[in-house]
Design an enzyme around this catalytic site. Structure first.
Site, PDB file in Angstrom:
ATOM      1  N   LEU A  43      46.395  43.361  31.159  1.00  0.00           N
ATOM      2  CA  LEU A  43      47.663  43.304  31.885  1.00  0.00           C
ATOM      3  C   LEU A  43      48.358  41.948  31.645  1.00  0.00           C
ATOM      4  CD1 LEU A  43      49.361  44.882  34.027  1.00  0.00           C
ATOM      5  CD2 LEU A  43      48.075  43.640  35.773  1.00  0.00           C
ATOM      6  N   SER A 109      39.950  43.603  30.347  1.00  0.00           N
ATOM      7  CA  SER A 109      40.621  43.812  31.626  1.00  0.00           C
ATOM      8  C   SER A 109      41.204  45.228  31.716  1.00  0.00           C
ATOM      9  CB  SER A 109      41.689  42.731  31.787  1.00  0.00           C
ATOM     10  OG  SER A 109      42.124  42.645  33.111  1.00  0.00           O
ATOM     11  N   GLN A 110      42.474  45.337  32.059  1.00  0.00           N
ATOM     12  CA  GLN A 110      43.091  46.667  32.145  1.00  0.00           C
ATOM     13  C   GLN A 110      42.865  47.461  30.859  1.00  0.00           C
ATOM     14  OE1 GLN A 110      47.225  47.315  33.836  1.00  0.00           O
ATOM     15  NE2 GLN A 110      47.687  47.712  31.705  1.00  0.00           N
ATOM     16  N   ASP A 226      35.148  35.523  38.266  1.00  0.00           N
ATOM     17  CA  ASP A 226      36.287  36.098  37.560  1.00  0.00           C
ATOM     18  C   ASP A 226      37.615  35.801  38.256  1.00  0.00           C
ATOM     19  OD1 ASP A 226      37.098  38.385  35.465  1.00  0.00           O
ATOM     20  OD2 ASP A 226      38.168  38.711  37.337  1.00  0.00           O
ATOM     21  N   HIS A 281      38.877  34.770  34.888  1.00  0.00           N
ATOM     22  CA  HIS A 281      39.322  35.999  34.235  1.00  0.00           C
ATOM     23  C   HIS A 281      39.941  35.780  32.853  1.00  0.00           C
ATOM     24  CE1 HIS A 281      40.188  40.220  34.090  1.00  0.00           C
ATOM     25  NE2 HIS A 281      41.455  39.997  33.829  1.00  0.00           N
TER      26      HIS A 281
END
Ligand code: NAG
Ligand code: NAG
Length: 300
Positions: A43, A109-110, A226, A281
């Site tokens: 994202l 991630s996403q 994260d 993250h």
């Protein structure tokens, strides 16, 4: 001085050495022949954010063809997840077709959920390792900087009202927003994660599971520092119960009932779970400890 010495010393054997070297280089390329690697970003990212990971791969496995798919960049990464799955799938397909020995997928991630959508819905694919790098596989329920950018004045306890009704599902985040206090509405309103998990009826569930199980390794990477994936155990398919206590993957329905193949993969010895502390993250894909500890070995 050195060059004069070596010239006089090894003129003939130098030539045969060169031939040997050329031979072994071409042999090495043929025998080792690292599979191509495809990377899918997260994202508010683009392919540019993943140059560090590309560099790490090329350094440890010279000659690897690494493709970072440059689609749905930045704000466009908020587009609905199924639309992104379709888009990334179209970009990935020609690479899969060309790769006779298969490819590896690293999805951040996403992007980890985008890849899950691809792996589930693509029959007869040749994806070997599916590396899910700090992806909210179990869902997301957390108030983060990312979400504040996407949804101003966002309050996590109220987001379900937007997410689980039209037009909420037109925003990627809502496609994996899982409010543990409103699971009924999530199941009714979510058109992505709840379908992948068969929490709502998925007529294609058996077919998707078969596709998913074609992978040779599922590698799940995440960690407690994260700061975005919430709960962080979601990167390993863990998630909150209604009291916001974390239920680990092995006690989740999707695992226990082997809904899409997690338990089968585990039984096969093909489910790898890696936990790293001290990684924020946005640092996962640049961290050498993470790369050498849990990515490198799955890219051969
Ligand atoms: C790397 O892979 C892409 C996609 O299959 C292909 O178009 C490209 O030619 C490859 N590059 C090299 C150097 O093999
Ligand atoms: C990289 O990962 C290691 C191992 O988990 C961690 O200790 C370290 O803080 C990380 N470094 C960065 C810059 O994220």
């Amino acid at each position: 001085m050195m060059s004069v010495f070596s010239f006089r010393d090894t003129r003939r054997s130098g030539a045969s050495q060169l031939i040997c070297m050329l031979l072994s280089v071409s042999l090495a390329v043929e025998i080792v022949g690292y599979k191509p690697v495809i990377i899918v970003h997260g994202l508010f990212d683009s392919s540019k954010e993943l140059v560090d990971l590309t560099r790490l791969i090329k350094k440890s496995h010279p000659g690897t063809n690494v493709t970072v798919i440059d689609l749905f960049d930045y704000e466009a990464s908020l587009k609905p997840m199924w639309e992104q799955v379709q888009g990334f799938k179209q970009a990935v397909l020609p690479i899969l077709h060309k790769a006779v020995d298969g490819v590896h997928l690293i999805c951040f991630s996403q992007g980890g959920l985008v890849c899950r959508g691809i792996v589930s819905t693509l029959p007869d694919h040749n994806i070997h390792s599916f590396i899910s790098l700090s992806a909210p596989q179990g869902g997301q329920y957390g108030d983060t900087e990312y979400l504040k950018r996407a949804i101003p004045k966002f309050i996590k306890a109220h987001l379900y009202k937007f997410c689980y009704h039209y037009p909420g599902q037109k925003v990627a985040i809502c496609n994996y927003w899982k409010d543990p206090h409103h699971i009924d509405q999530y199941v009714k309103g979510n058109t992505f994660l709840a379908v992948l998990n068969s929490e709502r009826l998925n007529p294609s569930a058996a077919f998707w599971k078969k596709n998913f199980l074609r992978i040779k390794k599922l590698v799940l990477i995440g960690g407690p520092d994260d700061g975005v994936i919430t709960p962080w155990q979601s990167s390993h398919f863990g998630f909150y119960d209604e009291n916001e206590d974390v239920v680990e993957m092995k006690d989740q329905d999707v695992y226990v009932k082997d809904v899409f193949g997690l338990k089968t993969l585990d039984g096969r010895g093909d489910l790898v779970v890696c936990v790293f502390s001290g990684v924020k993250h946005t640092s996962w894909h640049a961290n050498e400890t993470v790369y050498h500890g849990c990515i490198d070995k799955w890219l051969t």
